[in-house]
Design a protein around this motif. Structure first.
Motif, PDB file in Angstrom:
ATOM      1  N   GLN A  78       7.632 103.073 -38.193  1.00  0.00           N
ATOM      2  CA  GLN A  78       7.938 102.185 -37.060  1.00  0.00           C
ATOM      3  C   GLN A  78       9.304 101.543 -37.267  1.00  0.00           C
ATOM      4  N   TYR A  83       9.350  97.186 -21.821  1.00  0.00           N
ATOM      5  CA  TYR A  83       9.053  98.045 -22.973  1.00  0.00           C
ATOM      6  C   TYR A  83       8.513  99.370 -22.426  1.00  0.00           C
ATOM      7  N   GLY A 119       3.226 106.860 -25.671  1.00  0.00           N
ATOM      8  CA  GLY A 119       2.233 107.209 -26.684  1.00  0.00           C
ATOM      9  C   GLY A 119       2.626 108.357 -27.581  1.00  0.00           C
ATOM     10  N   HIS A 121       1.915 105.099 -20.453  1.00  0.00           N
ATOM     11  CA  HIS A 121       1.143 106.279 -20.023  1.00  0.00           C
ATOM     12  C   HIS A 121      -0.332 105.931 -19.878  1.00  0.00           C
ATOM     13  N   SER A 130      -3.011 101.657 -25.791  1.00  0.00           N
ATOM     14  CA  SER A 130      -1.862 100.969 -25.200  1.00  0.00           C
ATOM     15  C   SER A 130      -2.318 100.028 -24.083  1.00  0.00           C
ATOM     16  N   GLU A 182      -3.964  97.032 -25.661  1.00  0.00           N
ATOM     17  CA  GLU A 182      -2.974  96.211 -26.371  1.00  0.00           C
ATOM     18  C   GLU A 182      -2.155  95.397 -25.372  1.00  0.00           C
TER      19      GLU A 182
HETATM   20  N1  UDP Z   1       2.145 103.230 -30.898  1.00  0.00           N
HETATM   21  C1  UDP Z   1       2.984 102.725 -31.848  1.00  0.00           C
HETATM   22  N2  UDP Z   1       4.334 102.850 -31.641  1.00  0.00           N
HETATM   23  C2  UDP Z   1       4.871 103.446 -30.556  1.00  0.00           C
HETATM   24  C3  UDP Z   1       3.987 103.956 -29.576  1.00  0.00           C
HETATM   25  C4  UDP Z   1       2.631 103.830 -29.771  1.00  0.00           C
HETATM   26  O1  UDP Z   1       2.558 102.157 -32.855  1.00  0.00           O
HETATM   27  O2  UDP Z   1       6.100 103.535 -30.460  1.00  0.00           O
HETATM   28  C5  UDP Z   1       0.679 103.093 -31.109  1.00  0.00           C
HETATM   29  C6  UDP Z   1       0.063 102.191 -30.065  1.00  0.00           C
HETATM   30  O3  UDP Z   1       0.130 100.844 -30.494  1.00  0.00           O
HETATM   31  C7  UDP Z   1      -1.349 102.730 -29.950  1.00  0.00           C
HETATM   32  C8  UDP Z   1      -1.218 104.203 -30.302  1.00  0.00           C
HETATM   33  O4  UDP Z   1       0.058 104.351 -30.936  1.00  0.00           O
HETATM   34  O5  UDP Z   1      -2.203 102.058 -30.858  1.00  0.00           O
HETATM   35  C9  UDP Z   1      -1.234 105.124 -29.102  1.00  0.00           C
HETATM   36  O6  UDP Z   1      -2.529 105.220 -28.625  1.00  0.00           O
HETATM   37  P1  UDP Z   1      -2.838 105.407 -27.088  1.00  0.00           P
HETATM   38  O7  UDP Z   1      -4.323 105.503 -26.948  1.00  0.00           O
HETATM   39  O8  UDP Z   1      -2.186 104.355 -26.288  1.00  0.00           O
HETATM   40  O9  UDP Z   1      -2.115 106.753 -26.677  1.00  0.00           O
HETATM   41  P2  UDP Z   1      -2.083 108.251 -27.284  1.00  0.00           P
HETATM   42  O10 UDP Z   1      -1.015 108.261 -28.303  1.00  0.00           O
HETATM   43  O11 UDP Z   1      -3.445 108.543 -27.863  1.00  0.00           O
HETATM   44  O12 UDP Z   1      -1.749 109.086 -26.094  1.00  0.00           O
END
Ligand code: UDP
Length: 466
Positions: free
Chosen positions: A256, A274, A278, A355, A360, A363
């Motif tokens: 990150q 922001y 995902g 998305h 997300s 959160e």
């Molecule tokens: N996430 C993150 N940094 C980013 C984008 C996403 O840490 O730049 C984390 C976000 O906090 C969430 C997860 O990745 O916990 C994504 O899960 P989500 O169910 O929203 O989407 P997916 O990646 O499964 O399509």
């Protein structure tokens, strides 16, 4: 201190749980969070994980880790058809998972095992757990509303909504109001039959389990939770939002970029959009350019996550329009992966263009950030519709075109409509906070879950296995 930890170990004895995540970011985070939640309730936690997309065990010294080889080639791991990937994981993991489980169970005299908790997407665990006579619960990492409509795909076929016809996209789905045909949880990258088969396997394995754990809360999804409880006939435990008990940052598979926090520190209160889609969704080159120009033309500061693989070019900088970054100056900040929960809780963030993956979405709600919804596939479409039409905490981006993007961003950041959305999301945020406090719905549901698990007979080699 040492005595205290010996005491805690003694208390946990005989309270071991096995957790198995689906090896995708949006599933790993909640599984690890659930492990932490149950650990805080006095259980010992063993995580069984594939080598592929494994969380880093050194971040979790309080868990035991066991690794299995999922037997996937590099091409198979990186294929864009997510349904095929999940099916492959299910077929290739069965044998190594069985071997790992059998070995763990053979040590059972040292420490009995209460149950296995596997992701709903890992339906192969049903046969393995049945064979080894181990109690199995499941974790659903999407919302209840989305899973409810997912489980009804056959009914939707019978009623003529599926397969989708282009002329019918706006048609309301009366049985699942306010969903329209275009909101149904499908995915374009695979044949519909492939998805129906996957969903059947997931639903059947879920119904045959000893209980379903949800990362959601009653106040948000009561109708779907009630219906699922009746239809599935198994105990339901909505104990979310998980991340408000334990954040997900340590289980991030990508590193990150913390530079976004110092950049956000320099921005005005609630001024930043922001943008992140995902860990799986990808846009084509035309859409990418429309997003870039839409953001630039909105004149609003933005933080944009452009993940490797989220565009057709391997290096995202290549996809940027010529002169774009120079013209932008300090007004935009682009990273490959962000500390999303920290970002969403930062006072400078005013909206989340998402998305609508379930993590997300939750959160965002929990930080009181209104959303611009741009779903890609499956549950994201249902979540987006609920965000915009039922919970009233976001707007759908109607077209992936720069003028529409500019207008939508301005609307949510600068106009009355945006304030209304923020008022409602702050209201739900409050409910999300309260449900975790003593006496709250998720607090009580977690107590019920603990009692439910403790009611399982510990795995005994004499009674169960040999
Ligand atoms: N996430 C993150 N940094 C980013 C984008 C996403 O840490 O730049 C984390 C976000 O906090 C969430 C997860 O990745 O916990 C994504 O899960 P989500 O169910 O929203 O989407 P997916 O990646 O499964 O399509």
């Amino acid at each position: 201190m040492e005595n205290q930890s010996i005491n805690q170990m003694e208390q946990r004895k005989g309270r071991r749980l096995l957790l198995f995540p689906l090896p995708l970011q949006g599933h790993i985070n909640p599984t690890i969070q659930l492990g932490n939640i149950l650990h805080s309730k006095g259980f010992s936690i063993t995580i069984i994980t594939t080598n592929f997309n494994s969380p880093n065990p050194s971040n979790y010294p309080h868990f035991d880790f066991h690794f299995i080889n999922e037997n996937l080639s590099e091409d198979e791991k990186s294929q864009p058809n997510i349904v095929a990937l999940v099916q492959l994981i299910n077929s290739r993991c069965a044998q190594p998972f069985r071997d790992c489980l059998a070995e763990l169970l053979s040590n059972v005299l040292e420490e009995p095992i209460l149950c296995l908790i596997s992701d709903v997407g890992c339906y192969f665990t049903r046969a393995v757990a049945d064979e080894l006579k181990l109690t199995r619960m499941v974790l659903r990492t999407s919302g209840a509303t989305a899973f409810f409509s997912f489980s009804a795909l056959h009914l939707l076929c019978e009623k003529g909504y599926l397969p989708i016809q282009d002329s019918q996209l706006e048609k309301p789905v009366a049985e699942f109001a306010p969903l329209r045909v275009k909101d149904l949880p499908l995915i374009d990258s695979c044949a519909p039959e492939e998805l129906y088969e996957l969903v059947d396997d997931m639903v059947n394995a879920t119904k045959a389990s000893s209980g379903l754990i949800w990362n959601t809360f009653e106040e948000l999804e009561q109708p779907a939770l009630a219906t699922m409880g009746q239809d599935f006939g198994i105990p339901n435990f909505p104990i979310g939002p998980f991340h408000k008990r334990f954040p997900a940052s340590l289980s991030s598979l990508l590193s990150q970029d913390q530079s976004c926090i110092s950049w956000l520190d320099k921005q005005k209160f609630r001024s930043v959009v922001y943008v992140s889609f995902g860990s799986i969704a990808a846009v084509n080159e035309t859409e990418f350019l429309e997003i870039a120009w839409g953001l630039a033309n909105s004149k609003q500061p933005f933080l944009w996550v452009v993940r490797a693989g989220s565009t057709s070019k391997s290096d995202w900088l290549e996809t940027m329009p010529k002169g774009f970054l120079e013209a932008l100056g300090e007004r935009g900040h682009i990273v490959k992966w962000a500390p999303q929960q920290e970002v969403l809780s930062h006072p400078a963030v005013g909206a989340f263009w998402t998305h609508n993956g379930w993590n997300s979405t939750l959160e965002s709600i929990c930080e009181g950030v209104p959303m611009i919804c741009m779903p890609f596939f499956t549950d994201q479409r249902v979540n987006a519709r609920y965000v915009a039409e039922v919970w009233g905490v976001g707007v759908q981006l109607e077209k992936r075109e720069r003028e529409v993007i500019e207008r939508t961003i301005k609307g949510i950041m600068m106009e009355k409509e945006g304030e209304k959305l923020r008022g409602r999301v702050l209201d739900i945020k409050e409910k999300a906070t309260r449900c975790l406090c003593q006496g709250g719905s998720s607090y009580q549901s977690l107590d019920s879950l603990v009692s439910h698990i403790l009611s399982f007979q510990s795995f005994s080699p004499v009674l169960n296995y040999f």
